[in-house]
Scaffold this motif. Structure first.
Motif, PDB file in Angstrom:
ATOM      1  N   ASP A   1       0.829  -1.197   0.000  1.00  0.00           N
ATOM      2  CA  ASP A   1       0.000   0.000   0.000  1.00  0.00           C
ATOM      3  C   ASP A   1       0.866   1.251   0.000  1.00  0.00           C
ATOM      4  OD1 ASP A   1       0.919  -0.320   2.653  1.00  0.00           O
ATOM      5  OD2 ASP A   1      -1.013  -1.064   3.339  1.00  0.00           O
ATOM      6  N   GLU A   2       0.230   2.368  -0.287  1.00  0.00           N
ATOM      7  CA  GLU A   2       0.902   3.661  -0.243  1.00  0.00           C
ATOM      8  C   GLU A   2      -0.161   4.744  -0.088  1.00  0.00           C
ATOM      9  OE1 GLU A   2       3.016   5.671   0.662  1.00  0.00           O
ATOM     10  OE2 GLU A   2       4.649   5.518  -0.810  1.00  0.00           O
ATOM     11  N   TYR A   3       0.154   5.752   0.694  1.00  0.00           N
ATOM     12  CA  TYR A   3      -0.764   6.873   0.860  1.00  0.00           C
ATOM     13  C   TYR A   3      -0.926   7.628  -0.454  1.00  0.00           C
ATOM     14  CZ  TYR A   3       0.271   6.158   5.821  1.00  0.00           C
ATOM     15  OH  TYR A   3       0.426   5.616   7.067  1.00  0.00           O
ATOM     16  N   VAL A   4      -2.137   8.092  -0.691  1.00  0.00           N
ATOM     17  CA  VAL A   4      -2.386   8.941  -1.847  1.00  0.00           C
ATOM     18  C   VAL A   4      -1.902  10.356  -1.529  1.00  0.00           C
ATOM     19  CG1 VAL A   4      -4.187  10.035  -3.254  1.00  0.00           C
ATOM     20  CG2 VAL A   4      -4.336   7.584  -2.698  1.00  0.00           C
ATOM     21  N   GLY A   5      -1.085  10.896  -2.432  1.00  0.00           N
ATOM     22  CA  GLY A   5      -0.730  12.302  -2.332  1.00  0.00           C
ATOM     23  C   GLY A   5       0.586  12.619  -1.648  1.00  0.00           C
ATOM     24  N   ILE A   6       1.317  11.608  -1.148  1.00  0.00           N
ATOM     25  CA  ILE A   6       2.621  11.930  -0.563  1.00  0.00           C
ATOM     26  C   ILE A   6       3.723  11.383  -1.469  1.00  0.00           C
ATOM     27  CG2 ILE A   6       1.727  11.993   1.803  1.00  0.00           C
ATOM     28  CD1 ILE A   6       3.091   9.343   2.317  1.00  0.00           C
ATOM     29  N   ASP A   7       4.851  12.096  -1.484  1.00  0.00           N
ATOM     30  CA  ASP A   7       5.903  11.714  -2.411  1.00  0.00           C
ATOM     31  C   ASP A   7       6.799  10.635  -1.809  1.00  0.00           C
ATOM     32  OD1 ASP A   7       8.447  12.857  -1.202  1.00  0.00           O
ATOM     33  OD2 ASP A   7       7.244  14.686  -1.311  1.00  0.00           O
ATOM     34  N   GLU A   8       7.656  10.088  -2.652  1.00  0.00           N
ATOM     35  CA  GLU A   8       8.460   8.923  -2.270  1.00  0.00           C
ATOM     36  C   GLU A   8       9.516   9.229  -1.217  1.00  0.00           C
ATOM     37  OE1 GLU A   8      10.634   7.450  -5.591  1.00  0.00           O
ATOM     38  OE2 GLU A   8      11.249   9.441  -6.237  1.00  0.00           O
TER      39      GLU A   8
ATOM     40  N   GLY B   1       4.304   7.250  15.081  1.00  0.00           N
ATOM     41  CA  GLY B   1       5.256   8.316  14.814  1.00  0.00           C
ATOM     42  C   GLY B   1       5.428   8.684  13.361  1.00  0.00           C
ATOM     43  N   HIS B   2       4.526   8.183  12.489  1.00  0.00           N
ATOM     44  CA  HIS B   2       4.676   8.461  11.066  1.00  0.00           C
ATOM     45  C   HIS B   2       4.201   9.867  10.684  1.00  0.00           C
ATOM     46  CE1 HIS B   2       5.792   4.334  10.753  1.00  0.00           C
ATOM     47  NE2 HIS B   2       4.594   3.889  11.090  1.00  0.00           N
ATOM     48  N   PHE B   3       3.244  10.388  11.451  1.00  0.00           N
ATOM     49  CA  PHE B   3       2.724  11.730  11.213  1.00  0.00           C
ATOM     50  C   PHE B   3       2.602  12.450  12.549  1.00  0.00           C
ATOM     51  CE2 PHE B   3       1.160   9.115   7.729  1.00  0.00           C
ATOM     52  CZ  PHE B   3       1.499   9.887   6.619  1.00  0.00           C
ATOM     53  N   PRO B   4       2.729  13.783  12.555  1.00  0.00           N
ATOM     54  CA  PRO B   4       2.695  14.512  13.824  1.00  0.00           C
ATOM     55  C   PRO B   4       1.322  14.545  14.472  1.00  0.00           C
ATOM     56  CG  PRO B   4       2.834  16.033  11.978  1.00  0.00           C
ATOM     57  CD  PRO B   4       3.050  14.660  11.418  1.00  0.00           C
ATOM     58  N   ASP B   5       0.264  14.485  13.676  1.00  0.00           N
ATOM     59  CA  ASP B   5      -1.089  14.545  14.223  1.00  0.00           C
ATOM     60  C   ASP B   5      -2.076  14.032  13.175  1.00  0.00           C
ATOM     61  OD1 ASP B   5      -1.488  16.708  12.383  1.00  0.00           O
ATOM     62  OD2 ASP B   5      -0.707  18.106  13.894  1.00  0.00           O
ATOM     63  N   GLU B   6      -3.355  13.958  13.564  1.00  0.00           N
ATOM     64  CA  GLU B   6      -4.376  13.443  12.653  1.00  0.00           C
ATOM     65  C   GLU B   6      -4.536  14.313  11.413  1.00  0.00           C
ATOM     66  OE1 GLU B   6      -8.089  12.027  14.584  1.00  0.00           O
ATOM     67  OE2 GLU B   6      -7.064  12.549  16.453  1.00  0.00           O
ATOM     68  N   ALA B   7      -4.433  15.632  11.606  1.00  0.00           N
ATOM     69  CA  ALA B   7      -4.642  16.551  10.486  1.00  0.00           C
ATOM     70  C   ALA B   7      -3.614  16.339   9.384  1.00  0.00           C
ATOM     71  CB  ALA B   7      -4.596  17.989  10.980  1.00  0.00           C
ATOM     72  N   ALA B   8      -2.428  15.907   9.755  1.00  0.00           N
ATOM     73  CA  ALA B   8      -1.353  15.711   8.774  1.00  0.00           C
ATOM     74  C   ALA B   8      -1.399  14.338   8.113  1.00  0.00           C
ATOM     75  CB  ALA B   8      -0.001  15.899   9.452  1.00  0.00           C
ATOM     76  N   THR B   9      -2.265  13.463   8.578  1.00  0.00           N
ATOM     77  CA  THR B   9      -2.312  12.086   8.092  1.00  0.00           C
ATOM     78  C   THR B   9      -3.246  11.955   6.894  1.00  0.00           C
ATOM     79  OG1 THR B   9      -1.983  11.337  10.374  1.00  0.00           O
ATOM     80  CG2 THR B   9      -2.686   9.687   8.762  1.00  0.00           C
ATOM     81  N   PRO B  10      -2.773  11.407   5.785  1.00  0.00           N
ATOM     82  CA  PRO B  10      -3.648  11.200   4.624  1.00  0.00           C
ATOM     83  C   PRO B  10      -4.831  10.310   4.986  1.00  0.00           C
ATOM     84  CG  PRO B  10      -1.359  10.879   4.012  1.00  0.00           C
ATOM     85  CD  PRO B  10      -1.390  10.968   5.513  1.00  0.00           C
TER      86      PRO B  10
ATOM     87  N   HIS C   1       8.846  11.359   1.461  1.00  0.00           N
ATOM     88  CA  HIS C   1       8.170  11.698   2.717  1.00  0.00           C
ATOM     89  C   HIS C   1       8.574  10.673   3.775  1.00  0.00           C
ATOM     90  CE1 HIS C   1       4.947  12.291   5.643  1.00  0.00           C
ATOM     91  NE2 HIS C   1       4.594  13.397   5.010  1.00  0.00           N
ATOM     92  N   THR C   2       8.751  11.130   5.001  1.00  0.00           N
ATOM     93  CA  THR C   2       9.212  10.216   6.053  1.00  0.00           C
ATOM     94  C   THR C   2       8.249   9.061   6.296  1.00  0.00           C
ATOM     95  OG1 THR C   2       8.227  11.678   7.715  1.00  0.00           O
ATOM     96  CG2 THR C   2      10.581  11.968   7.237  1.00  0.00           C
ATOM     97  N   ALA C   3       6.964   9.229   5.953  1.00  0.00           N
ATOM     98  CA  ALA C   3       5.978   8.173   6.165  1.00  0.00           C
ATOM     99  C   ALA C   3       5.687   7.366   4.906  1.00  0.00           C
ATOM    100  CB  ALA C   3       4.676   8.770   6.697  1.00  0.00           C
ATOM    101  N   SER C   4       6.355   7.701   3.807  1.00  0.00           N
ATOM    102  CA  SER C   4       6.086   7.009   2.555  1.00  0.00           C
ATOM    103  C   SER C   4       6.479   5.544   2.650  1.00  0.00           C
ATOM    104  CB  SER C   4       6.869   7.668   1.416  1.00  0.00           C
ATOM    105  OG  SER C   4       6.860   6.852   0.264  1.00  0.00           O
TER     106      SER C   4
ATOM    107  N   SER D   1      -7.244   3.713  12.162  1.00  0.00           N
ATOM    108  CA  SER D   1      -6.012   3.549  11.394  1.00  0.00           C
ATOM    109  C   SER D   1      -5.215   4.845  11.364  1.00  0.00           C
ATOM    110  CB  SER D   1      -6.332   3.095   9.967  1.00  0.00           C
ATOM    111  OG  SER D   1      -6.727   1.737   9.953  1.00  0.00           O
ATOM    112  N   VAL D   2      -5.913   5.964  11.274  1.00  0.00           N
ATOM    113  CA  VAL D   2      -5.227   7.261  11.306  1.00  0.00           C
ATOM    114  C   VAL D   2      -4.495   7.419  12.634  1.00  0.00           C
ATOM    115  CG1 VAL D   2      -5.577   9.766  11.401  1.00  0.00           C
ATOM    116  CG2 VAL D   2      -6.760   8.396   9.662  1.00  0.00           C
ATOM    117  N   LEU D   3      -5.174   7.092  13.724  1.00  0.00           N
ATOM    118  CA  LEU D   3      -4.547   7.207  15.045  1.00  0.00           C
ATOM    119  C   LEU D   3      -3.364   6.262  15.181  1.00  0.00           C
ATOM    120  CD1 LEU D   3      -7.722   7.567  17.299  1.00  0.00           C
ATOM    121  CD2 LEU D   3      -5.999   9.321  16.840  1.00  0.00           C
ATOM    122  N   GLN D   4      -3.436   5.078  14.576  1.00  0.00           N
ATOM    123  CA  GLN D   4      -2.309   4.148  14.624  1.00  0.00           C
ATOM    124  C   GLN D   4      -1.098   4.763  13.928  1.00  0.00           C
ATOM    125  OE1 GLN D   4      -2.968   0.057  13.315  1.00  0.00           O
ATOM    126  NE2 GLN D   4      -0.826  -0.151  12.708  1.00  0.00           N
ATOM    127  N   GLN D   5      -1.309   5.396  12.784  1.00  0.00           N
ATOM    128  CA  GLN D   5      -0.184   6.000  12.069  1.00  0.00           C
ATOM    129  C   GLN D   5       0.457   7.124  12.890  1.00  0.00           C
ATOM    130  OE1 GLN D   5       0.627   4.193   9.372  1.00  0.00           O
ATOM    131  NE2 GLN D   5      -1.238   3.101   9.957  1.00  0.00           N
TER     132      GLN D   5
END
Length: 259
Positions: A79-86, A181-190, A88-91, A173-177
């Protein structure tokens, strides 16, 4: 090779619990390496899908100690998030590049292009690559809400005709990410991702699942005890004769003592 401290079968699913996460990873790595060696010996090449995420760290680290014919392996990810580049620290592309492609140098790595201008076209293209030949090995985990890849509870389709889909992440799933530590908060999570479907994942000749850590204990217990349904997609593993589940004491902590 690490020996399990507990073994049992849930439905058609063999389950092994190891004394530590490191021993679990070592056992899973030895198993995967044997599958790949046998496949390359029989067919000349192996097609392997490798999950990304924290649950795979011990497994991937232990692969460094295994004799794997990487020059005869094509690697995929789930899988891969939609909209983040290769980069990105969470890619997940970055995860695979840094933990699989760079250290092991497989013959080829096929990437999901999450930031493609047309995500549906990217999903379709990846499905085409996956369907070019049978998958020999899928190495994956279980999400905290019981998802497999990003096939979410009640949205997953056990009979999906597609092998990839654009998935909407649940709030859990957003909260798990965020928690990993993959994203700083929910708002930043795809909120969307391109994901392999459950029929695609379970089509492989061999499926191995590593699910360490206490935060996965509830999902593991549900996967092994609840009725098979999309309420907990991981329950489908119990009907998958090609799958094996690798655990350690923390992730097995909510299982019945007699299991």
């Amino acid at each position: 090779m690490s020996e399990p401290i507990q073994q049992f079968v849930a439905g058609e699913l063999p389950v092994a619990v190891y004394a530590s996460e490191a021993e679990m990873g070592a056992a899973a790595a030895a198993s995967a390496a044997q599958v790949i060696r046998d496949t390359v010996a029989a067919k000349g090449h192996a097609r392997v899908v490798i999950a990304t995420g924290n649950s795979q760290f011990a497994f991937v680290e232990a692969l460094k100690d295994q004799d794997v014919p990487w020059s005869d392996v094509t690697a995929f990810h789930m899988d891969e998030y939609v909209g983040i580049d290769e980069n990105h620290t969470a890619s997940f592309r970055r995860w695979i590049r840094e933990r699989i492609e760079e250290p092991f140098a497989p013959a080829k790595v096929e990437y999901i292009i999450g930031d493609a201008p047309d995500p549906q076209a990217a999903a379709d293209a990846y499905e085409g690559l996956l369907r070019e030949a049978p998958l020999d090995l899928v190495c994956m985990g279980i999400g905290e809400n019981g998802h497999l890849a990003f096939n979410e509870p009640f949205d997953a389709d056990f009979d999906d005709e597609r092998w990839t889909r654009i998935i909407t992440l649940t709030s859990e799933s957003v909260l798990q990410q965020v928690g990993e530590g993959h994203f700083p908060d929910e708002a930043a999570t795809p909120r969307t991702a391109i994901s392999m479907t459950i029929p695609a994942l379970l089509s492989a000749t061999h499926v191995q699942v590593c699910a360490p850590e206490a935060r996965k204990a509830r999902a593991v217990a549900r996967a092994l005890s609840e009725d098979v349904s999309t309420a907990c997609p991981a329950t489908k593993l119990r009907e998958s004769p090609n799958a094996r589940l690798f655990l350690e004491p923390a992730s097995a902590s909510l299982l019945p003592a007699q299991a």
